[in-house]
Design a protein around this motif. Structure first.
Motif, PDB file in Angstrom:
ATOM      1  N   PRO A 273       0.832  -1.210   0.000  1.00 42.86           N
ATOM      2  CA  PRO A 273       0.000   0.000   0.000  1.00 42.86           C
ATOM      3  C   PRO A 273       0.866   1.259   0.000  1.00 42.86           C
ATOM      4  CG  PRO A 273      -0.760  -1.572   1.648  1.00 42.86           C
ATOM      5  CD  PRO A 273       0.563  -2.059   1.167  1.00 42.86           C
ATOM      6  N   PRO A 274       0.443   2.321  -0.687  1.00 43.10           N
ATOM      7  CA  PRO A 274       1.242   3.550  -0.744  1.00 43.10           C
ATOM      8  C   PRO A 274       1.383   4.201   0.620  1.00 43.10           C
ATOM      9  CG  PRO A 274      -0.942   3.897  -1.705  1.00 43.10           C
ATOM     10  CD  PRO A 274      -0.806   2.429  -1.467  1.00 43.10           C
ATOM     11  N   ASN A 275       2.586   4.661   0.924  1.00 42.72           N
ATOM     12  CA  ASN A 275       2.892   5.446   2.131  1.00 42.72           C
ATOM     13  C   ASN A 275       2.692   4.676   3.428  1.00 42.72           C
ATOM     14  OD1 ASN A 275       3.326   7.768   0.449  1.00 42.72           O
ATOM     15  ND2 ASN A 275       1.100   8.012   0.361  1.00 42.72           N
ATOM     16  N   LYS A 276       2.614   3.355   3.376  1.00 42.66           N
ATOM     17  CA  LYS A 276       2.427   2.552   4.584  1.00 42.66           C
ATOM     18  C   LYS A 276       3.714   1.808   4.935  1.00 42.66           C
ATOM     19  CE  LYS A 276      -1.931   3.513   5.242  1.00 42.66           C
ATOM     20  NZ  LYS A 276      -2.353   4.306   6.420  1.00 42.66           N
ATOM     21  N   PRO A 277       3.991   1.641   6.247  1.00 43.77           N
ATOM     22  CA  PRO A 277       5.233   0.971   6.665  1.00 43.77           C
ATOM     23  C   PRO A 277       5.079  -0.544   6.770  1.00 43.77           C
ATOM     24  CG  PRO A 277       4.138   1.864   8.587  1.00 43.77           C
ATOM     25  CD  PRO A 277       3.272   2.233   7.387  1.00 43.77           C
ATOM     26  N   TYR A 278       4.256  -1.128   5.944  1.00 44.43           N
ATOM     27  CA  TYR A 278       4.060  -2.580   5.970  1.00 44.43           C
ATOM     28  C   TYR A 278       3.624  -3.032   4.586  1.00 44.43           C
ATOM     29  CZ  TYR A 278      -0.821  -1.115   6.381  1.00 44.43           C
ATOM     30  OH  TYR A 278      -2.037  -0.515   6.163  1.00 44.43           O
TER      31      TYR A 278
ATOM     32  N   GLY B 102      -0.588  -4.040  -5.815  1.00 40.45           N
ATOM     33  CA  GLY B 102       0.234  -5.108  -6.354  1.00 40.45           C
ATOM     34  C   GLY B 102       1.198  -4.619  -7.418  1.00 40.45           C
ATOM     35  N   ASP B 103       1.192  -3.309  -7.693  1.00 36.09           N
ATOM     36  CA  ASP B 103       2.032  -2.766  -8.751  1.00 36.09           C
ATOM     37  C   ASP B 103       2.638  -1.433  -8.342  1.00 36.09           C
ATOM     38  OD1 ASP B 103       3.209  -2.660 -11.336  1.00 36.09           O
ATOM     39  OD2 ASP B 103       1.625  -1.319 -12.018  1.00 36.09           O
ATOM     40  N   LEU B 104       3.040  -1.325  -7.067  1.00 32.94           N
ATOM     41  CA  LEU B 104       3.653  -0.096  -6.579  1.00 32.94           C
ATOM     42  C   LEU B 104       5.047  -0.387  -6.055  1.00 32.94           C
ATOM     43  CD1 LEU B 104       0.731   1.627  -4.608  1.00 32.94           C
ATOM     44  CD2 LEU B 104       1.522   2.117  -6.924  1.00 32.94           C
ATOM     45  N   THR B 105       5.955   0.551  -6.288  1.00 35.40           N
ATOM     46  CA  THR B 105       7.303   0.447  -5.756  1.00 35.40           C
ATOM     47  C   THR B 105       7.822   1.854  -5.497  1.00 35.40           C
ATOM     48  OG1 THR B 105       9.480  -0.566  -6.068  1.00 35.40           O
ATOM     49  CG2 THR B 105       8.455   0.448  -8.006  1.00 35.40           C
ATOM     50  N   LEU B 106       9.107   1.977  -5.165  1.00 35.42           N
ATOM     51  CA  LEU B 106       9.719   3.272  -4.913  1.00 35.42           C
ATOM     52  C   LEU B 106      10.661   3.641  -6.049  1.00 35.42           C
ATOM     53  CD1 LEU B 106      10.607   3.081  -1.103  1.00 35.42           C
ATOM     54  CD2 LEU B 106       8.634   4.170  -2.173  1.00 35.42           C
ATOM     55  N   SER B 107      10.710   4.925  -6.363  1.00 35.08           N
ATOM     56  CA  SER B 107      11.625   5.456  -7.370  1.00 35.08           C
ATOM     57  C   SER B 107      12.455   6.565  -6.732  1.00 35.08           C
ATOM     58  CB  SER B 107      10.842   6.005  -8.568  1.00 35.08           C
ATOM     59  OG  SER B 107      11.706   6.654  -9.479  1.00 35.08           O
ATOM     60  N   LYS B 108      13.754   6.433  -6.813  1.00 37.00           N
ATOM     61  CA  LYS B 108      14.639   7.434  -6.215  1.00 37.00           C
ATOM     62  C   LYS B 108      14.664   8.694  -7.073  1.00 37.00           C
ATOM     63  CE  LYS B 108      19.242   7.919  -4.177  1.00 37.00           C
ATOM     64  NZ  LYS B 108      20.535   7.243  -3.903  1.00 37.00           N
ATOM     65  N   ARG B 109      14.487   9.828  -6.434  1.00 33.85           N
ATOM     66  CA  ARG B 109      14.507  11.090  -7.168  1.00 33.85           C
ATOM     67  C   ARG B 109      15.925  11.494  -7.549  1.00 33.85           C
ATOM     68  NH1 ARG B 109      10.379  15.251  -4.004  1.00 33.85           N
ATOM     69  NH2 ARG B 109       8.439  14.155  -4.475  1.00 33.85           N
ATOM     70  N   GLY B 110      16.019  12.182  -8.677  1.00 35.18           N
ATOM     71  CA  GLY B 110      17.272  12.809  -9.074  1.00 35.18           C
ATOM     72  C   GLY B 110      17.108  14.321  -9.056  1.00 35.18           C
ATOM     73  N   ILE B 111      18.114  15.035  -9.547  1.00 40.17           N
ATOM     74  CA  ILE B 111      18.010  16.499  -9.639  1.00 40.17           C
ATOM     75  C   ILE B 111      17.071  16.830 -10.796  1.00 40.17           C
ATOM     76  CG2 ILE B 111      19.246  18.649 -10.080  1.00 40.17           C
ATOM     77  CD1 ILE B 111      21.731  17.364  -8.856  1.00 40.17           C
ATOM     78  N   ARG B 112      15.995  17.542 -10.501  1.00 41.15           N
ATOM     79  CA  ARG B 112      15.006  17.882 -11.521  1.00 41.15           C
ATOM     80  C   ARG B 112      15.002  19.397 -11.739  1.00 41.15           C
ATOM     81  NH1 ARG B 112       9.618  19.689 -10.972  1.00 41.15           N
ATOM     82  NH2 ARG B 112       8.351  19.408 -12.852  1.00 41.15           N
TER      83      ARG B 112
END
Length: 663
Positions: A77-82, A318-328
């Motif tokens: 789930p988005p923004n959840k610690p589990y 079931g289709d969420l992950t994290l993406s590291k930000r770069g300099i935008r």
């Protein structure tokens, strides 16, 4: 060894510590998320600490889980610690439970996180529901080539001579340059009769002509703002000032992708992915009514599937992950408006407001006039609805009242609907409030209450064993008047008497934990409803979008500031008070906070409702003045009082609190 079924031998120190932590994780999941774990093995495990909300991505967690069996589903789930993992068989889930419980995993920031696993009967989370892009918003992918992107980025000189009128502006969270016209953050507008020399960069001209010809945009802009964001930086939610710019606003994303949050006044938030080299186009409702902003963080929650690029970040866990930000770096183009705005959203349109927001008061007389209009009159109008949202006492305030000796005389200065007047039947409590309608509600509840000003309470000096002032002093519009309110509380106390004081905090995120004000989105009959009050337990209102992008830092005052009668606010003479966007962090200490009135309690509507004619919500919106306190500000003010000592100073869910005693 099976963590649930220990042998008859004694548990070691490490094992005891693990069981204690696992049990705490189980209780936390139940208390905060409503997730009930079971003591027997199932195919489904909840993985505490293994969530997107604390920096663990799908790419990190899934391989560890797959080492122990066939994973049918990993739901994050988005923004959840589990997260939830479902194995093909119970035997595989038991193996994961035994092997991974208490094990460390390295998150995307390189920090070690300990996983705690428990069995559950089913994976449960709050569905986000189907969402659509805000009306009038579109994202055009790959609108320029990587070669053009490189040329555009190289064209911005962040180190040029400071005499150049286009020289960079260093805001709190980003670097900024303006072309064509300078955007002034102090009033969120441009000087239309003072264009900058040189106009827009030559490199942009052919690009804009091409977009016009291909139909991506309708007007050729004459103003450009270039923002550079480091990972972890963002921009507060805002609406570009209606009177400053025409309908169409476009933004080109360079260097890195980003998730931008769009928020409607009724509380609906739509996260939109803006890929690298994409063009965001905002027109109509998305430009005029929805706020847009970038949350300051180093990772974004994004779709894991490779085919998904731009558009809405869906609720498919079931289709969420994290993406590291770069300099935008963003190139935001606008066309300066030369005539007043006549859009269909008058509530958030500065050209059409019946009256402009008030200025910061420069004298005691102006402060009193501000308080009368934006505090006293508002509470008279909203008293019934306000009272219906005030029924659950706060635990620390209850604790203070119940600890007082039996028979104590206690004054609740600014008692509202009297929700604290009946907490301890062993006390003699009397309430007072500036609002006649709120005092009438107290009397209907058989409480002793009367109308008065908190700066002049008609009670004999030194006669009270205790006083409470809950969410009152932040309504006074100058430092001098706030000090006078504190002095009045001290005057009422007998020697040895105590006072408890609560005020709103500028810091709605403290020690890495968000206040309830920021983190709670209640759902009622299929729509989100917004709590605009850090000291409220169930206040449902709708947000009014901010009209600017201002960044503001909180400067902690010294004791001398209060002894000399100076306000700790920045030099804001003649500046208009900003209207706060509910459910967001504060970006100014002095501001107007919206209250969306439910029901028909108001005699007349003070403002136009949201939205175009024929489609809007008829509920009126009132605005209350607040001065939100920085850390240390309330304590520093109390330290200047004569014959008073501070017993305790603490933070409680978005409020700064002090217990003081008369000596």
């Amino acid at each position: 060894m099976d963590r649930n079924h220990q042998s008859n031998g004694k548990l070691g120190k490490t094992e005891k510590k693990f069981l204690r932590k696992q049990n705490k994780a189980r209780h936390t999941l139940l208390r905060h998320e409503g997730i009930e774990t079971v003591s027997y093995a199932t195919q489904i495990l909840v993985v505490a600490n293994g969530g997107l909300g604390n920096g663990v991505s799908r790419n990190q967690l899934l391989p560890e889980l797959e080492k122990l069996g066939q994973v049918d589903a990993l739901l994050m789930p988005p923004n959840k610690p589990y997260s939830f993992v479902t194995y093909k068989t119970i035997e595989e889930s038991k193996k994961a439970y035994v092997t991974l419980n208490g094990q460390k995993i390295v998150d995307d920031l390189g920090q070690k996180i300990i996983l705690y696993l428990n069995f559950v009967e089913k994976a449960q989370w709050k569905e986000l529901g189907l969402q659509a892009l805000p009306p009038g918003l579109k994202v055009v992918e790959e609108i320029i080539s990587s070669e053009d992107e490189k040329l555009l980025l190289e064209s911005v000189n962040w180190t040029e001579d400071t005499d150049n009128p286009n020289f960079q502006k260093s805001l709190k969270h980003r670097r900024v340059k303006h072309f064509g016209y300078e955007f002034h953050y102090e009033n969120n507008n441009v000087h239309k009769d003072k264009p900058l020399p040189g106009g827009l960069p030559d490199i942009c001209d052919s690009m804009l002509e091409k977009w016009l010809k291909e139909g991506f945009i309708r007007h050729k802009p004459d103003q450009l703002t270039v923002n550079q964001y480091e990972p972890g930086h963002g921009i507060p939610a805002h609406i570009d000032t209606h009177s400053a710019f025409e309908d169409e606003i476009i933004s080109l994303s360079l260097g890195s992708e980003i998730v931008m949050d769009f928020k409607h006044p009724d509380g609906v938030t739509v996260p939109v992915m803006l890929p690298r080299r994409s063009l965001l186009v905002m027109t109509g409702e998305s430009r005029y009514l929805w706020t847009h902003g970038i949350t300051p963080r180093k990772f974004d929650t994004v779709q894991a599937s490779k085919g998904h690029k731009s558009g809405i970040i869906t609720g498919d866990v079931g289709d969420l992950t994290l993406s590291k930000r770069g300099i935008r770096t963003s190139f935001t183009f606008r066309k300066v408006r030369q005539t007043p705005c006549d859009c269909s959203y008058p509530l958030v349109c500065d050209s059409q407001m019946k009256e402009p927001p008030p200025s910061f008061p420069e004298s005691d007389k102006e402060a009193l006039q501000l308080e009368q209009k934006y505090v006293h009159q508002v509470y008279e109008e909203i008293a019934g609805h306000f009272s219906s949202t005030r029924h659950t006492p706060w635990p620390h305030i209850v604790e203070f009242l119940k600890a007082l000796p039996s028979g104590s005389l206690v004054a609740d200065v600014g008692c509202g609907n009297g929700k604290y007047l009946g907490i301890n039947k062993e006390l003699y409590m009397v309430g007072c409030d500036r609002s006649q309608n709120l005092v009438d509600i107290c009397r209907e509840r058989q409480f002793q209450a009367f109308v008065c000003d908190a700066l002049a309470v008609p009670v004999r000096s030194g006669s009270c064993d205790a006083c409470i002032s809950i969410a009152v002093i932040h309504h006074f519009a100058t430092a001098e008047r706030r000090m006078a309110a504190l002095q009045e509380l001290a005057r009422l106390l007998r020697p040895g008497g105590k006072a408890l004081i609560y005020v709103w905090a500028m810091e709605q995120e403290y020690k890495k934990e968000k206040s309830k004000y920021l983190r709670e989105n209640r759902t009622s009959q299929g729509r989100q409803e917004i709590n605009s009050d850090p000291s409220a337990e169930e206040q449902f209102v709708e947000p009014v979008p901010d009209t600017g992008h201002q960044d503001s830092a909180c400067s902690v005052p010294s004791i001398n500031d209060f002894q000399k009668g100076r306000s700790n606010s920045k030099e804001v003479a003649n500046c208009k008070l900003p209207i706060h966007t509910n459910r967001t962090s504060f970006h100014s200490q002095d501001l107007l906070v919206p209250w969306h009135l439910k029901g028909n309690a108001s005699k007349e509507k003070p403002t136009e409702p949201f939205g175009p004619a024929g489609t809007h919500d008829p509920s009126p919106v009132f605005h209350r003045y607040y001065h939100v306190f920085c850390e240390g500000e309330l304590e520093a003010a109390c330290q200047t009082l004569n014959n008073v000592s501070i017993l305790q100073s603490y933070y409680d869910q978005g409020n700064w609190c002090v217990i003081l005693q008369k000596v």
